[in-house]
Design a protein around this motif. Structure first.
Motif, PDB file in Angstrom:
ATOM      1  N   SER A 236       0.831  -1.205   0.000  1.00 35.61           N
ATOM      2  CA  SER A 236       0.000   0.000   0.000  1.00 35.61           C
ATOM      3  C   SER A 236       0.867   1.257   0.000  1.00 35.61           C
ATOM      4  CB  SER A 236      -0.926  -0.014   1.219  1.00 35.61           C
ATOM      5  OG  SER A 236      -1.677   1.177   1.292  1.00 35.61           O
ATOM      6  N   ARG A 237       1.938   1.231   0.768  1.00 38.45           N
ATOM      7  CA  ARG A 237       2.831   2.385   0.814  1.00 38.45           C
ATOM      8  C   ARG A 237       3.545   2.582  -0.515  1.00 38.45           C
ATOM      9  NH1 ARG A 237       5.445   6.060   3.638  1.00 38.45           N
ATOM     10  NH2 ARG A 237       7.699   6.329   3.390  1.00 38.45           N
ATOM     11  N   ARG A 238       3.837   1.499  -1.222  1.00 42.55           N
ATOM     12  CA  ARG A 238       4.499   1.631  -2.514  1.00 42.55           C
ATOM     13  C   ARG A 238       3.588   2.337  -3.511  1.00 42.55           C
ATOM     14  NH1 ARG A 238       8.860   2.970  -4.144  1.00 42.55           N
ATOM     15  NH2 ARG A 238       9.645   1.690  -2.437  1.00 42.55           N
ATOM     16  N   ILE A 239       2.282   2.196  -3.363  1.00 42.16           N
ATOM     17  CA  ILE A 239       1.341   2.828  -4.286  1.00 42.16           C
ATOM     18  C   ILE A 239       1.077   4.277  -3.902  1.00 42.16           C
ATOM     19  CG2 ILE A 239      -1.017   2.744  -5.192  1.00 42.16           C
ATOM     20  CD1 ILE A 239      -0.908  -0.285  -4.888  1.00 42.16           C
ATOM     21  N   THR A 240       0.918   4.551  -2.608  1.00 40.55           N
ATOM     22  CA  THR A 240       0.493   5.883  -2.166  1.00 40.55           C
ATOM     23  C   THR A 240       1.538   6.620  -1.335  1.00 40.55           C
ATOM     24  OG1 THR A 240      -0.532   4.983  -0.154  1.00 40.55           O
ATOM     25  CG2 THR A 240      -1.898   5.096  -2.139  1.00 40.55           C
ATOM     26  N   GLY A 241       2.675   6.006  -1.045  1.00 37.36           N
ATOM     27  CA  GLY A 241       3.612   6.573  -0.084  1.00 37.36           C
ATOM     28  C   GLY A 241       4.389   7.778  -0.562  1.00 37.36           C
ATOM     29  N   SER A 242       4.417   8.042  -1.871  1.00 36.23           N
ATOM     30  CA  SER A 242       5.193   9.189  -2.355  1.00 36.23           C
ATOM     31  C   SER A 242       4.650  10.494  -1.807  1.00 36.23           C
ATOM     32  CB  SER A 242       5.186   9.221  -3.884  1.00 36.23           C
ATOM     33  OG  SER A 242       3.878   9.446  -4.383  1.00 36.23           O
ATOM     34  N   PHE A 243       3.349  10.578  -1.612  1.00 35.60           N
ATOM     35  CA  PHE A 243       2.741  11.816  -1.122  1.00 35.60           C
ATOM     36  C   PHE A 243       3.230  12.138   0.280  1.00 35.60           C
ATOM     37  CE2 PHE A 243      -0.719  14.262   0.817  1.00 35.60           C
ATOM     38  CZ  PHE A 243      -0.875  15.264  -0.128  1.00 35.60           C
ATOM     39  N   GLU A 244       3.297  11.127   1.127  1.00 42.21           N
ATOM     40  CA  GLU A 244       3.710  11.357   2.516  1.00 42.21           C
ATOM     41  C   GLU A 244       5.182  11.737   2.612  1.00 42.21           C
ATOM     42  OE1 GLU A 244       2.759   7.876   4.668  1.00 42.21           O
ATOM     43  OE2 GLU A 244       0.589   8.015   4.320  1.00 42.21           O
ATOM     44  N   ASP A 245       6.024  11.162   1.757  1.00 44.91           N
ATOM     45  CA  ASP A 245       7.456  11.444   1.818  1.00 44.91           C
ATOM     46  C   ASP A 245       7.837  12.726   1.087  1.00 44.91           C
ATOM     47  OD1 ASP A 245       7.883   9.257   3.334  1.00 44.91           O
ATOM     48  OD2 ASP A 245       9.005   8.111   1.858  1.00 44.91           O
ATOM     49  N   ALA A 246       7.054  13.117   0.092  1.00 44.10           N
ATOM     50  CA  ALA A 246       7.424  14.256  -0.742  1.00 44.10           C
ATOM     51  C   ALA A 246       6.891  15.586  -0.223  1.00 44.10           C
ATOM     52  CB  ALA A 246       6.936  14.036  -2.173  1.00 44.10           C
ATOM     53  N   PHE A 247       5.863  15.545   0.657  1.00 49.97           N
ATOM     54  CA  PHE A 247       5.225  16.764   1.111  1.00 49.97           C
ATOM     55  C   PHE A 247       5.107  16.797   2.632  1.00 49.97           C
ATOM     56  CE2 PHE A 247       3.532  15.988  -3.153  1.00 49.97           C
ATOM     57  CZ  PHE A 247       3.723  17.216  -3.756  1.00 49.97           C
ATOM     58  N   VAL A 248       5.012  18.015   3.145  1.00 48.22           N
ATOM     59  CA  VAL A 248       4.600  18.233   4.533  1.00 48.22           C
ATOM     60  C   VAL A 248       3.100  18.465   4.492  1.00 48.22           C
ATOM     61  CG1 VAL A 248       4.829  19.682   6.582  1.00 48.22           C
ATOM     62  CG2 VAL A 248       6.824  19.242   5.127  1.00 48.22           C
ATOM     63  N   VAL A 249       2.335  17.499   4.949  1.00 48.63           N
ATOM     64  CA  VAL A 249       0.890  17.507   4.759  1.00 48.63           C
ATOM     65  C   VAL A 249       0.223  18.320   5.859  1.00 48.63           C
ATOM     66  CG1 VAL A 249      -1.187  16.089   4.579  1.00 48.63           C
ATOM     67  CG2 VAL A 249       0.978  15.276   3.618  1.00 48.63           C
ATOM     68  N   VAL A 250      -0.715  19.180   5.447  1.00 52.72           N
ATOM     69  CA  VAL A 250      -1.556  19.948   6.366  1.00 52.72           C
ATOM     70  C   VAL A 250      -2.998  19.564   6.094  1.00 52.72           C
ATOM     71  CG1 VAL A 250      -2.262  22.256   7.100  1.00 52.72           C
ATOM     72  CG2 VAL A 250       0.096  21.835   6.408  1.00 52.72           C
ATOM     73  N   ARG A 251      -3.784  19.442   7.143  1.00 50.39           N
ATOM     74  CA  ARG A 251      -5.186  19.045   7.004  1.00 50.39           C
ATOM     75  C   ARG A 251      -6.080  20.173   7.472  1.00 50.39           C
ATOM     76  NH1 ARG A 251      -4.962  13.550   5.994  1.00 50.39           N
ATOM     77  NH2 ARG A 251      -2.988  12.602   6.569  1.00 50.39           N
ATOM     78  N   TYR A 252      -7.080  20.541   6.611  1.00 50.45           N
ATOM     79  CA  TYR A 252      -8.046  21.571   6.951  1.00 50.45           C
ATOM     80  C   TYR A 252      -9.442  20.965   6.842  1.00 50.45           C
ATOM     81  CZ  TYR A 252      -4.202  24.782   5.884  1.00 50.45           C
ATOM     82  OH  TYR A 252      -3.002  25.446   5.841  1.00 50.45           O
TER      83      TYR A 252
END
Length: 302
Positions: A236-252
């Motif tokens: 699952s991380r191989r499919i979607t993990g680039s977002f978590e490693d490439a960005f500092v995520v903020v949630r609104y």
């Protein structure tokens, strides 16, 4: 023409890699047609929903500044995600059929007769999901979002709200973020596409099952034997993990699970390019592609 004139006539340089890539685009129209169709669907849906846009914009302007930007960006982010998902699906099935299809229709005999090495052929096929598709996706998303911006401007103009989109939508920042996100996603998915090319060069039938079932079987065995899901989480991380490693995520807002990336300060290339998962994946991609090249050299038509 004299012999001396013939000797001085420049000979066009042969570019086997370039023409191999062109061949893939000629033979696989879905590479660009599917994202274009997705973009048309997005624009049509946005146009249909634009009738209620003035009231939604008034509601958004009543929120806090961060929530205003999130509400205005939401349809543009949704459009980008839909087109990116379509491109990923296209890349997935393109790789599955890239080497299998030429063995199935026996055209591999013709292509092997040309002075193009197996290395060049396989790398050209890998070039499509890693470079061509992301570049096409970026261009299509930018044009789609710009058309959406024009539609919203025309709809909001009578209500005097047309300027709010241009003021609150960080157009340039979103374009840079999109480009960076597509580059990091392509690098992160390299082992996936390498594996699909390996399956395409090996399988005699049912390429989708050969590509998926081994990983599902390992996940199931782990769950039954140890009651853990480490391997499934790894996939699952191989499919979607680039977002978590490439960005500092903020949630609104803070209590939701909706990630918002709308500032250049949220790009984290240092974290991404120093991630062990990236480099392990690239090594695996190289192994898969090398095996696919070797298999194409010796595998004949079906």
């Amino acid at each position: 023409m004299s012999a001396q004139a013939e000797a001085t006539t420049p000979v066009a340089k042969i570019r086997p890699f370039y023409w191999s890539v062109r061949r893939e685009l000629w033979e696989n129209r879905s590479i660009y047609m599917a994202p274009l169709i997705a973009a048309c669907v997005v624009i049509f849906g946005f146009g249909m929903a634009a009738f209620g846009l003035p009231q939604r914009r008034l509601n958004a302007l009543a929120l806090e500044s961060a929530h205003q930007r999130a509400a205005i960006e939401l349809p543009y982010d949704a459009a980008a995600m839909m087109i990116m998902f379509t491109a990923f699906i296209v890349g997935f099935f393109y790789c599955l059929d890239a080497l299998y299809g030429e063995r199935r229709d026996r055209s591999v005999l013709f292509w092997k007769s040309l002075p193009v090495s197996d290395l060049t052929t396989v790398l050209a096929k890998l070039f499509v999901p890693l470079v061509i598709l992301p570049a096409l996706t970026f261009a299509i998303i930018i044009v789609t979002q710009f058309l959406m911006l024009l539609i919203s401007t025309a709809v909001l103009l009578p209500a005097g709200l047309a300027g709010t989109t241009w003021k609150l939508l960080p157009w340039f920042q979103l374009s840079v973020i999109l480009f960076y996100g597509l580059v990091t996603m392509a690098l992160w998915h390299a082992p996936l596409f390498g594996w699909l090319l390996l399956v395409s060069s090996y399988a005699r039938k049912a390429t989708f099952l050969w590509a998926v079932l081994p990983w599902l079987a390992i996940s199931a065995i782990e769950k039954i034997a140890f009651n853990t899901q480490f391997f499934a989480q790894l996939l699952s991380r191989r499919i979607t993990g680039s977002f978590e490693d490439a960005f500092v995520v903020v949630r609104y807002p803070k209590d939701t699970h909706v990630p918002i990336v709308d500032r250049l300060t949220q790009l984290d290339p240092v974290k991404f390019f120093t991630s062990p998962g990236l480099w392990i994946g690239l090594v695996l991609a190289a192994v898969f592609v090398a095996a696919a090249i070797r298999l194409r050299r010796y595998r004949g038509p079906l």
